[in-house]
Scaffold this motif. Structure first.
Motif, short mmCIF file in Angstrom:
data_model
loop_
_atom_site.label_atom_id
_atom_site.label_comp_id
_atom_site.label_asym_id
_atom_site.label_seq_id
_atom_site.Cartn_x
_atom_site.Cartn_y
_atom_site.Cartn_z
N LEU A 19 0.82 -0.93 -0.05
CA LEU A 19 -0.10 -0.08 0.12
C LEU A 19 0.89 1.32 0.16
O LEU A 19 0.59 2.23 -0.54
N LEU A 20 1.87 1.25 0.83
CA LEU A 20 2.94 2.47 0.81
C LEU A 20 3.66 2.56 -0.46
O LEU A 20 3.93 3.72 -0.91
N THR A 23 1.25 4.12 -3.17
CA THR A 23 1.38 5.58 -2.68
C THR A 23 2.21 6.27 -3.05
O THR A 23 2.15 7.38 -3.68
N PHE A 26 2.16 6.50 -6.89
CA PHE A 26 1.02 7.53 -7.12
C PHE A 26 1.65 9.03 -7.16
O PHE A 26 1.49 9.69 -8.05
N CYS A 27 2.49 9.29 -6.15
CA CYS A 27 2.88 10.58 -5.86
C CYS A 27 3.89 10.90 -6.83
O CYS A 27 3.87 12.19 -7.36
N TYR A 48 7.62 7.47 0.98
CA TYR A 48 6.80 6.27 1.02
C TYR A 48 7.31 5.23 0.54
O TYR A 48 7.12 4.15 0.99
#
Length: 139
Positions: A19-20, A23, A26-27, A48
């Protein structure tokens, strides 16, 4: 096996690191083309990803089976429960569930989510339950 007769089984937690990592990616992808962008977006995405790698390699879930107590890493830290506080232990092919008396909490150790070696863990949990007169259910 340690000097006090306890056995520790270590797994790997993959869900939170995944999940991290998602993220972080995605960032990095979504903020790369913004006008007036500083380096903070790159630092955030990289942080992340670094945290995901750190959690995956360093913060491993474990269960330590002692003579009369179980110790496990929970989200808030390591917790120990005595055999007298255990209501029952349920052993399945892919999971071990320890039902605790005081609050009805459950500790679940699985092959898929925690990456434990279930064959060895099941054998030691059976020995622990027999030695400490804890109710054992097999599925």
């Amino acid at each position: 096996m340690q000097s006090d007769g306890s056995v520790t089984f270590k797994g790997r937690s993959w869900f939170l690191p995944m999940l991290l990592m998602a993220t972080g990616v995605f960032c990095l992808i979504s903020f790369r083309g913004l006008a007036g962008q500083g380096n903070l977006y790159w630092i955030t995405g990289a942080s992340y990803i670094f945290l995901a790698v750190l959690i995956y390699w360093v913060r491993r879930p474990f269960i330590k089976i002692g003579k009369n107590a179980l110790t496990s890493r929970r989200f808030g830290g390591d917790r120990t429960v005595e055999a007298s506080q255990i209501n029952e232990i349920t052993i399945g092919k892919d999971a071990v569930v320890v039902q605790i008396k005081p609050k009805g909490n459950r500790w679940v150790f699985t092959r898929v989510y925690n990456r434990f070696q279930m064959d060895e863990l099941n054998g030691k949990m059976k020995e622990f339950a027999a030695k400490n007169n804890v109710t054992l259910k097999e599925e």
